[in-house]
Every structure is written in C-alpha cells, then in structure tokens.
Scaffold this motif. Structure first.
Motif, PDB file in Angstrom:
ATOM      1  N   LEU A 348      41.845  27.957  34.911  1.00  0.00           N
ATOM      2  CA  LEU A 348      42.850  28.615  35.726  1.00  0.00           C
ATOM      3  C   LEU A 348      42.806  28.132  37.167  1.00  0.00           C
ATOM      4  CD1 LEU A 348      42.379  32.164  34.272  1.00  0.00           C
ATOM      5  CD2 LEU A 348      44.005  30.408  33.607  1.00  0.00           C
ATOM      6  N   LEU A 349      43.911  28.219  37.818  1.00  0.00           N
ATOM      7  CA  LEU A 349      44.028  27.784  39.203  1.00  0.00           C
ATOM      8  C   LEU A 349      43.137  28.626  40.103  1.00  0.00           C
ATOM      9  CD1 LEU A 349      47.908  27.405  39.358  1.00  0.00           C
ATOM     10  CD2 LEU A 349      46.210  25.619  38.932  1.00  0.00           C
ATOM     11  N   ARG A 350      42.670  27.997  41.166  1.00  0.00           N
ATOM     12  CA  ARG A 350      41.788  28.682  42.082  1.00  0.00           C
ATOM     13  C   ARG A 350      42.448  28.928  43.448  1.00  0.00           C
ATOM     14  NH1 ARG A 350      38.834  30.591  38.962  1.00  0.00           N
ATOM     15  NH2 ARG A 350      36.606  30.203  38.713  1.00  0.00           N
ATOM     16  N   ARG A 351      43.681  28.512  43.602  1.00  0.00           N
ATOM     17  CA  ARG A 351      44.321  28.601  44.908  1.00  0.00           C
ATOM     18  C   ARG A 351      44.723  30.039  45.209  1.00  0.00           C
ATOM     19  NH1 ARG A 351      46.709  23.938  42.799  1.00  0.00           N
ATOM     20  NH2 ARG A 351      48.580  25.071  42.190  1.00  0.00           N
ATOM     21  N   GLY A 352      44.614  30.378  46.482  1.00  0.00           N
ATOM     22  CA  GLY A 352      45.089  31.678  46.920  1.00  0.00           C
ATOM     23  C   GLY A 352      44.048  32.770  46.806  1.00  0.00           C
ATOM     24  N   LYS A 353      44.254  33.845  47.555  1.00  0.00           N
ATOM     25  CA  LYS A 353      43.373  34.995  47.527  1.00  0.00           C
ATOM     26  C   LYS A 353      43.752  35.931  46.384  1.00  0.00           C
ATOM     27  CE  LYS A 353      42.596  35.051  52.536  1.00  0.00           C
ATOM     28  NZ  LYS A 353      42.711  35.871  53.780  1.00  0.00           N
ATOM     29  N   LEU A 354      42.785  36.762  46.003  1.00  0.00           N
ATOM     30  CA  LEU A 354      43.075  37.780  45.007  1.00  0.00           C
ATOM     31  C   LEU A 354      43.999  38.831  45.606  1.00  0.00           C
ATOM     32  CD1 LEU A 354      39.569  38.431  43.390  1.00  0.00           C
ATOM     33  CD2 LEU A 354      41.413  36.993  42.522  1.00  0.00           C
ATOM     34  N   ASP A 355      44.884  39.332  44.772  1.00  0.00           N
ATOM     35  CA  ASP A 355      45.769  40.421  45.178  1.00  0.00           C
ATOM     36  C   ASP A 355      45.066  41.733  44.824  1.00  0.00           C
ATOM     37  OD1 ASP A 355      47.685  42.405  45.447  1.00  0.00           O
ATOM     38  OD2 ASP A 355      49.308  41.208  44.601  1.00  0.00           O
ATOM     39  N   PRO A 356      44.649  42.525  45.816  1.00  0.00           N
ATOM     40  CA  PRO A 356      43.882  43.736  45.513  1.00  0.00           C
ATOM     41  C   PRO A 356      44.675  44.798  44.772  1.00  0.00           C
ATOM     42  CG  PRO A 356      44.504  43.695  47.828  1.00  0.00           C
ATOM     43  CD  PRO A 356      44.886  42.359  47.260  1.00  0.00           C
ATOM     44  N   LEU A 419      46.508  35.365  36.240  1.00  0.00           N
ATOM     45  CA  LEU A 419      45.080  35.530  36.018  1.00  0.00           C
ATOM     46  C   LEU A 419      44.244  34.985  37.165  1.00  0.00           C
ATOM     47  CD1 LEU A 419      44.557  34.948  32.201  1.00  0.00           C
ATOM     48  CD2 LEU A 419      45.352  36.946  33.424  1.00  0.00           C
ATOM     49  N   SER A 420      44.814  34.089  37.949  1.00  0.00           N
ATOM     50  CA  SER A 420      44.069  33.566  39.097  1.00  0.00           C
ATOM     51  C   SER A 420      44.162  34.489  40.303  1.00  0.00           C
ATOM     52  CB  SER A 420      44.585  32.174  39.476  1.00  0.00           C
ATOM     53  OG  SER A 420      45.885  32.246  40.041  1.00  0.00           O
ATOM     54  N   LYS A 421      45.136  35.419  40.316  1.00  0.00           N
ATOM     55  CA  LYS A 421      45.344  36.277  41.475  1.00  0.00           C
ATOM     56  C   LYS A 421      45.009  37.748  41.212  1.00  0.00           C
ATOM     57  CE  LYS A 421      48.914  35.693  44.105  1.00  0.00           C
ATOM     58  NZ  LYS A 421      48.200  35.245  45.327  1.00  0.00           N
ATOM     59  N   ALA A 422      45.024  38.177  39.952  1.00  0.00           N
ATOM     60  CA  ALA A 422      44.818  39.597  39.645  1.00  0.00           C
ATOM     61  C   ALA A 422      43.391  40.024  39.980  1.00  0.00           C
ATOM     62  CB  ALA A 422      45.122  39.869  38.180  1.00  0.00           C
ATOM     63  N   THR A 423      43.260  41.224  40.490  1.00  0.00           N
ATOM     64  CA  THR A 423      41.937  41.789  40.763  1.00  0.00           C
ATOM     65  C   THR A 423      41.403  42.536  39.547  1.00  0.00           C
ATOM     66  OG1 THR A 423      42.306  41.976  43.138  1.00  0.00           O
ATOM     67  CG2 THR A 423      40.674  43.465  42.188  1.00  0.00           C
ATOM     68  N   TYR A 424      42.290  43.179  38.790  1.00  0.00           N
ATOM     69  CA  TYR A 424      41.857  44.020  37.670  1.00  0.00           C
ATOM     70  C   TYR A 424      42.355  43.459  36.340  1.00  0.00           C
ATOM     71  CZ  TYR A 424      41.151  47.283  41.528  1.00  0.00           C
ATOM     72  OH  TYR A 424      40.769  47.868  42.704  1.00  0.00           O
ATOM     73  N   PHE A 425      41.480  43.518  35.330  1.00  0.00           N
ATOM     74  CA  PHE A 425      41.810  43.070  33.976  1.00  0.00           C
ATOM     75  C   PHE A 425      41.489  44.212  33.019  1.00  0.00           C
ATOM     76  CE2 PHE A 425      41.418  39.307  36.389  1.00  0.00           C
ATOM     77  CZ  PHE A 425      42.106  38.287  35.751  1.00  0.00           C
ATOM     78  N   VAL A 426      42.495  44.671  32.295  1.00  0.00           N
ATOM     79  CA  VAL A 426      42.337  45.806  31.386  1.00  0.00           C
ATOM     80  C   VAL A 426      42.768  45.363  29.993  1.00  0.00           C
ATOM     81  CG1 VAL A 426      43.006  48.184  30.875  1.00  0.00           C
ATOM     82  CG2 VAL A 426      42.832  47.422  33.261  1.00  0.00           C
TER      83      VAL A 426
END
Length: 690
Positions: A348-356, A419-426
């Motif tokens: 998955l891409l690593r660019r950008g910050k996580l979206d809280p 998936l590279s930006k999401a903070t939560y995975f459910v």
C-alpha cells in the motif's frame, strides 16, 4: 477430601493473567488416574478472571481449593501462599498454562514407593518435561538422556551434578513437604525466582530420585508483534536472584566446590536473557551488559579463568565489561542473516498523513454489510458523527452495500488510498496479508460469534497467519468463555474488549411493535408460532414436517441474511451445534438443541449444558414439538443457566461501549447491565398467547 486427611500430593497452581490455559491445566490434573491429591489454586489478584474459574472448579470437585489474594504479589509469593495451605505428603508446583501428561501422578507415586523401600523417602523426585510450542511443535529437554544414563537409585546433587544443569524451574520436581518445612524453604519475589529455590533445595537434599518420564507439558508462548511484552526493568531481577544463589553457596563452606559451577551457570543464564530482544530492549542492552559485569565482579571465584570456547569467550566479554566487542559481534551476526526480498506487488502507498477521523469497515471478507462491523458503523454515525466510515466490498457483492453508505471496491486504487490513510480498521475477519499496518493505525477484530466448534490455525502458513493477528489492537468478546478461547487460539498481544457483540444489541432493544413489523414483512402475525430451524450438519428433519407436527399455525424459517431479523421474528429456535444458539439465547425464548452426532470437534459437549430441551433424533424432536415440552419450566431453567454463562455481556449497549473505547478513547464506558435487569425483545406469539 475429609478435613484432616493427608493426601499424597498437594499441587500448587498460581494464577495471574492465565485464564486462557487454566481450564486445560486443571483438567490435566483432575483427569489423572491417581486421585489422592489436593489442588491449591492461588488467585494472585488476577483481573482476568482466573479466580472465578478456580471457584467454579472448587465447587465441582472437593479436591480443589481456591485461595484468593487481595493484591498481586507475583509468582514466588503466590506459591508461598499456596505452600502454606498444603497438607500433602509431597508438594508439586504447576504453572497455570502448563499441564500434566496422563498417568503422571501415578508414576510419581510409584517411584516414591520404590525408592522408599530401599533408602527411605526421597526429599525430591525430579522428572522430565517437553516444551509445547504455540504452533504445535514439541521439543524435549536437552538433558533428557541423563534420566536413563544417571538417574538410577537415589543420590545427592554432588554425586550427580548433571541434574543441576537442567533448566532452573520448580515444576519438574515433587518435594517432600517435611523436607521443605524443616529447612524453611520459601520463594523470593521478582522475576527468575526459580533460581534460588532450585539451588537451595537441590544442594540441601540428602536423597534425590528421578523419574524417566515426561510429566509436564511446558507451554511456550509467542512473543508476537510486541517485542516489549516481557521486557522492562523486571528483567534486572535476574541479578538479585543469582546474588541470592551465590550468597547461599558462600554461606556454607561445604558448598565451596559449587562456586565455579554456579558462577558459570548464572553468567550463561544472564547472557541468554541479554540475547533476547523480547526481554532486553536494544536501547537497554548496554546498561544490562554493564550490570552483568558488576554481577560477575561480585561473584567471580578466585583464580577463575574462562575456557576456550564460544561460550567461554562470551563469559570473558562480560567479566571484562567489553560491550563494544559484544555489540559488534551481535551486529555482525544480524547482518549475515540476509532478509528475503519483500513483496512489492500489492504493497500500500505510504504517502500522506493518517486521517484521524477515517474508519474502514469490512465483513465476511468484503462480501457483506452485516454483523458486528455494521452495528458499530451505525452506532458511530450516532455517537461520533465526525468520523467518516467507508466500507470495503469486492466487485461481485456491490449490492450488499445499502444506498447512502460510502464504499470502495477491493483492490482498486481508491481501496489502496483508503487503507493507507485510515486510522481505524474494523472487521470480523483478518485483513489481507498484504496490508502493511502503519504506525498509528488501530485494528479492531470483532469476531463472528461465540466459538463452539474447535478453531484451528491453518496447517501451513501459521506464522504468516499469526502475523495478521499481530495487527489486532482490540478483540471483541461476548463472554468470558469466548475470551479464554480467543486468547488460547490467537496468542498475540491484543486488548480483549469484553463488551458483548454489537450485532446482538437489537435483540435487547427492539420493541414489540418493531418485532411485529418484522414479522409482518415476512407474512406472519401474532397467531403464528414461528420456528427458526438451523439443521445439524449431519442432516435434520423436514421443515414441513416440523410445521405440521407443531400445529396448523406454525411457520418454519431457514437461516439466511440478515439473521438478526430472523431471530427477532422467531418464537422458537431449533438448532444443531451452531453459534447462533448463543446469540438467540439473549432473547430468552425457547430453544431446542438437535445436536450433531459427531461432537468431538467442539470445545465442550453442549448437550451437557444445553440452552433448553435436547432432541437426539428426529423422532425426539417431533415429540418435543408435539407435546410442548420445548416451552416447559424445566427447559426455561436450562436456558437461564445457559444465558448466565454465555450472554453475560450482551446487554444492548455493546456497540456504544466499542465506539466510546476505540474511537473516542474513553475508558469509563457504560457498565454491563445485569442479566436480571435486561428486557429482551418480546416474542409476538407468546405475548399474544399469554
């Protein structure tokens, strides 16, 4: 066991953070062919519920006594507390995650009898063990051959020093209680408490016997993805414990000959701890090494020199405080281990910050909008509207996503970006192995239901599968029984959320009018007795036959999604060994169990603890429907006991607890509503018919 009776064995089982394996441990003891023993289970203030399990076993078997400590004192003091309660002729210690092999106690008793005939009772009987790894591997002890080669008769440690080169543990021996009492042996606090006990008892014993038999299965736990699971300052306890060993030896001139032996053993043990990153964090390694040098300086025997072996060289480095060379060798060894090229496809891409505020949801391997993830998603929209929830669905199941619910298609560019930006995975299943979890991302595993059928890791790829489990930060549980199974099956370092299943909230919050609306949508009114029939895997009755026998106004539903609505519509459940039984029990409506003929692959025989009437054949099932015993008071008693055990956290507020704890970071979540204070969704048929 009658008061004042002296059993042959007292078995002390200290318990803390051990509920996952405590039942198999106790079962291995209580299932022994030799029965003249007592078990002293010591609840070391375990917040996980080991004390409750001990009480359960004590109520069922008079040989078990539960001792509850007011505060967590650690393994050594907990053993001391159990030791003070022992009445047996011999004392054994068994850790709560280990177990005895069949016939072991009888073999130990026979060995004691045989030895006593010739030279009197042995002070210590030492036996063998095997390491049992999380993935099913079994490894015998390295000194196993010593039992057959040098274990005959009785002896002292000085006569057979090979038996002091085994792992310094207490649970591979039976100790004569009078011997322990006469010398006042007791455990010390802290980590590595087995070392002082082992040396003091073995060097003091006048008669040691051995049993060439594997008695203990010594469980080896995964370190998982958390290398700090057993690390920390407590690892420094090893120096204090071996200080006690050397002080004991130097206190007795007759033990002077053991000084070099004990010094080599203690330094080797310290080096072994130093080499394990899960115990000594790399950032702390230099400090630990220098502490080891100080230890060696305190206790190095006069005239000591190291031998010319790899092990001797490592000892030399410690005694000369040469951390620079040690660390260079450590680094060189690691650099020689050339890693395999990492897969780049699908990364998955690593660019950008996580979206809280970004949450991604999935159910049924990207095929459903259902279950616990759905209930959490809908509750988050109510309690945390600032969160953006996005579902992942594969291209063949787009119709599963309702209108108005945001989604992305699996394996699309939008999916990778999500998936590279999401903070939560459910999710109620594992995310694909290609997902490389980023720092700061939080995974919640919601599970499918209460486990009954035995869960087994895949025969191949266990390590890869467990690396996926290592991504879990939270795991959801509907009852403490399930928690034990999850922690035993998935040995990782997630936080167990004993909150209940969000998908079952509707079973506690739906009103009678809403139940009637669901039934009307299916073509039923209050006069219809609706049966939800989940047939056993090995066959079952014809649904039409069930309806005919139960009466003219009976209707039979077969399971299909969404199953929550079918459960609300049904007045009676008939099921085989199905997880739906545990969910439906929340409704406190009649359940008839029609078990599979083969129940060997289940965690327990549900027919021995049924949620209602048990029908072992189609004929019995038809009779139960015909005579109405499925709704009799006796069946209700069974259902109540079943609900107390398996519905303990499902109170209608599970989704709220999850949202507040996982998304909002609140630790003071709503308390569990007691079972007696809950009001399940009513059955329209039974309300209508009184």
């Amino acid at each position: 066991m009658a008061l004042g009776t002296v059993p042959r064995f007292s078995i002390v089982v200290p318990c803390h953070a051990s509920r996952a394996w405590l039942r198999p441990c106790l079962d291995s003891v209580l299932g022994q062919s030799f029965t003249d023993f007592e078990v002293i289970g010591v609840d070391d203030a375990d917040p996980g519920g080991s004390g409750r399990i001990l009480d359960e076993y004590a109520a069922a078997d008079p040989r078990v006594r539960a001792l509850h400590l007011d505060e967590n004192v650690g393994l050594g003091p907990a053993r001391n507390a159990g030791l003070r309660e022992c009445r047996g002729e011999y004392v054994l210690f068994l850790d709560a995650d280990d177990s005895y092999t069949q016939g072991s106690l009888e073999a130990i008793a026979t060995r004691i009898d045989d030895a006593t005939t010739f030279r009197g009772q042995p002070d210590i009987v030492m036996f063998d063990y095997e390491r049992i790894f999380w993935d099913g591997r079994v490894l015998g002890s390295q000194r196993h051959d010593a039992f057959a080669r040098e274990g005959a008769g009785m002896f002292t440690a000085a006569e057979r020093p090979i038996f002091l080169t085994f792992l310094e543990v207490v649970w591979n021996k039976a100790y004569r209680r009078a011997f322990l009492t006469r010398h006042g042996f007791a455990f010390t606090g802290g980590f590595y408490e087995d070392a002082p006990w082992t040396y003091s008892t073995m060097l003091t014993a006048e008669r040691i016997a051995t049993l060439d038999r594997i008695v203990v299965h010594y469980r080896q736990h995964r370190t998982g993805g958390n290398i700090h699971a057993t690390s920390g300052r407590r690892q420094w306890d090893i120096f204090d414990q071996y200080d006690r060993v050397h002080a004991f030896i130097q206190s007795d001139p007759e033990l002077a000959g053991w000084r070099r032996f004990a010094f080599d053993r203690s330094v080797d043990h310290i080096l072994a701890v130093l080499a394990k990153p899960e115990r000594i964090d790399p950032d702390d390694r230099a400090e630990f090494f220098h502490a080891a040098y100080a230890f060696a300086k305190r206790w190095k025997p006069d005239g000591y020199s190291t031998d010319r072996t790899a092990r001797g060289f490592k000892r030399w480095l410690i005694m000369h405080d040469d951390y620079a060379t040690y660390s260079t060798l450590k680094l060189s060894k690691r650099m020689l281990q050339v890693p395999s090229p990492r897969k780049t496809v699908g990364k998955l891409l690593r660019r950008g910050k996580l979206d809280p505020n970004l949450v991604t949801y999935a159910a049924g391997r990207f095929t459903q909008y259902a279950g616990n993830p759905r209930a959490i998603y809908e509750k988050a929209a109510e309690l945390a509207p600032h969160l953006r929830g996005v579902w992942v669905v594969d291209g063949e199941h787009l119709s599963a996503i309702p209108e108005g619910v945001e989604y992305v298609v699996a394996e699309s560019p939008a999916y990778e970006k999500l998936l590279s930006k999401a903070t939560y995975f459910v999710s109620n299943t594992n995310w694909p192995k290609e997902l490389d979890k980023r720092e700061g991302q939080i995974h919640l595993q919601t599970q499918h239901g209460t486990p009954l059928t035995t869960l087994n890791l895949p025969e191949e790829g266990k390590d890869e599968f467990m690396r996926e489990v290592d991504r879990w930060d939270f795991n959801l549980s509907a009852n403490r029984y399930s928690s034990e199974i999850w922690e035993r099956t998935y040995p990782a370092y997630f936080e167990e959320l004993e909150y209940g299943y969000p998908r079952n909230d509707r079973l506690l919050t739906t009103t009678l009018d809403q139940v009637r609306a669901i039934r009307a949508g299916l073509g039923f009114d209050d006069s219809h007795l609706v049966i939800l029939y989940v047939a056993p895997d090995d066959g079952g009755a014809d649904p039409g036959q069930l309806a005919a026998v139960a009466g003219g106004n009976t209707r039979v539903l077969l399971p299909e999604a969404p199953v929550e609505e079918l459960m609300l519509a049904a007045d009676v459940l008939i099921a085989g060994c199905s997880p739906i039984t545990f969910d439906y029990a929340n409704l406190d409506r009649p359940i008839v169990l029609q078990p599979d003929h083969d129940r060997h692959n289940t965690y327990f025989d549900v027919t021995e603890f049924p949620p209602g009437v048990v029908a072992h054949s189609t004929e019995e099932l038809l009779a139960v429907l015909r005579n109405g015993t499925f709704a009799a008071p006796e069946a209700a008693k069974h259902r109540q006991l079943f609900r107390e055990k398996f519905c303990e956290f499902d109170d209608g507020h599970a989704a709220e607890r999850v949202v507040r704890r996982v998304f909002l970071g609140e630790t003071d979540v709503p308390a569990i509503v007691p079972l007696a204070d809950r009001t399940p969704a009513p059955s329209a048929y039974f309300v209508h018919n009184g």
